[in-house]
Write an enzyme that holds these catalytic residues in place. Structure first.
Site, PDB file in Angstrom:
ATOM      1  N   HIS A   1       0.818  -1.219   0.000  1.00 49.14           N
ATOM      2  CA  HIS A   1       0.000   0.000   0.000  1.00 49.14           C
ATOM      3  C   HIS A   1       0.853   1.272   0.000  1.00 49.14           C
ATOM      4  CE1 HIS A   1       0.342  -0.188   4.519  1.00 49.14           C
ATOM      5  NE2 HIS A   1       0.307   1.125   4.391  1.00 49.14           N
TER       6      HIS A   1
ATOM      7  N   ASP B   1       0.076  -7.674   1.854  1.00 49.08           N
ATOM      8  CA  ASP B   1       0.540  -6.286   1.824  1.00 49.08           C
ATOM      9  C   ASP B   1       2.067  -6.267   1.839  1.00 49.08           C
ATOM     10  OD1 ASP B   1       0.602  -3.578   1.783  1.00 49.08           O
ATOM     11  OD2 ASP B   1      -0.270  -3.276   3.774  1.00 49.08           O
TER      12      ASP B   1
ATOM     13  N   SER C   1       4.344   2.527   7.917  1.00 49.54           N
ATOM     14  CA  SER C   1       4.070   1.399   7.030  1.00 49.54           C
ATOM     15  C   SER C   1       5.301   0.999   6.232  1.00 49.54           C
ATOM     16  CB  SER C   1       2.948   1.760   6.055  1.00 49.54           C
ATOM     17  OG  SER C   1       1.736   1.937   6.727  1.00 49.54           O
TER      18      SER C   1
END
Length: 234
Positions: A43, A88, A182
Site C-alpha cells: 500500500h 501487503d 508502514s
C-alpha cells in the site's frame, strides 16, 4: 512510532525512507534486504518513488546517504492493485545496487518462524502523535511483543481467521507503530520478521495490537523473485 525513543544512529543501517517521487513527500519506511532489493508494504506503492538509504534525521544529510528509484516492482497478486489482508508486501528492485557503508547494510530474512511472546523492535519516521499526523524528523524505535494471531482477529473488520500476518504491540497502549511507519521493519532476534501493515485508529490503544506482514511466510517468494524465478511484476 508512538512511545518510542530516537533510534541509535547505528542500529538502523537497513532502514529505508520511501518518498513520493515527484514532490518528495515522505510516504513510508522500507527495509534493505540485499544491495539491489528493498522490501516494503504494497500500500506504499506510488507511480513514482524515491528511496533514501543511510538517513537518520530528515533535516540532515550524512556523507554516505544514497538515493535510488525502483527499476521494477513485484507484488504477490500480479494484476491487482487493491490491498488485501495478508498480501501487503512489495519487493523493489533498485535502479542500481547500494554500497554498504557506515550507515547502510542489509538486514537478514528470518531463518525460523517467529515465536509468540518474543520481544521485537519496530522503527520508523512515522507519526509520534496517536490522533493527528506529526511525523518524526529522526527514526523512532520501540520494543513491542508478538501476540497470538487470535488476539488481532476480531479487532479488524472482515479479517480472516488465518493469515500470513503477525500480531504485535504493547497491550497497555503505550508503544505502537503509527501512520507513515508502514513498510518499516519489525525485528525479532536481529532478523526481519515483519513489516508494518496496519493498526488500530487511533494508534496505540490498550489491547489493540497492530498487524505486520509476516516475512517468514513470504520467504520463498522473496528468494525466488531475487533469483529471477518469479515474474509477478506489473
Amino acid at each position: 512510532v508512538i512511545g518510542g525513543d530516537e533510534c541509535n544512529i547505528n542500529e538502523h543501517r537497513f532502514l529505508v525512507a520511501v518518498y513520493e517521487g515527484t514532490n518528495w513527500t515522505f510516504i513510508c519506511g522500507g527495509v534493505l534486504i540485499h544491495p539491489e532489493w528493498v522490501i516494503t508494504a504494497e500500500h506504499c506503492a506510488r507511480r513514482r518513488m524515491n528511496l533514501v538509504f543511510g538517513m537518520h534525521r530528515k533535516s540532515e544529510k550524512f556523507d554516505d546517504e544514497q538515493e535510488r528509484y525502483p527499476k521494477k516492482r513485484y507484488f504477490i497478486r500480479c494484476n491487482k492493485t487493491r490491498t488485501s489482508w495478508d498480501e501487503d508486501i512489495m519487493l523493489i528492485r533498485l535502479n542500481k545496487p547500494v554500497n554498504n557503508s557506515e550507515h547502510i547494510a542489509p538486514l537478514s530474512l528470518p531463518s525460523n518462524p517467529p515465536i509468540v511472546g518474543s520481544d521485537c523492535r519496530v522503527m520508523g519516521w512515522g507519526s509520534i502523535n496517536r490522533r493527528i499526523d506529526v511525523l518524526s524528523d529522526e527514526p523512532r524505535c520501540a520494543n513491542i511483543n508478538l501476540h497470538n494471531f487470535t488476539m488481532c482477529h476480531g479487532l479488524f473488520r472482515k479479517m480472516p481467521k488465518k493469515g500470513r500476518v503477525l500480531c504485535a504491540g504493547d497491550l497497555r497502549g503505550r508503544r505502537d507503530s503509527c501512520n507513515s511507519d508502514s513498510g518499516g521493519p519489525l525485528i525479532c532476534n536481529e532478523e526481519l520478521h515483519g513489516i508494518v501493515a496496519r493498526g488500530p485508529n487511533p494508534c496505540a490503544q490498550p489491547n489493540k495490537p497492530a498487524l505486520y506482514t509476516s516475512i517468514y511466510d513470504y520467504r520463498d517468494w522473496v528468494n525466488n523473485v531475487i533469483a529471477g524465478n518469479a515474474t509477478c511484476s506489473p
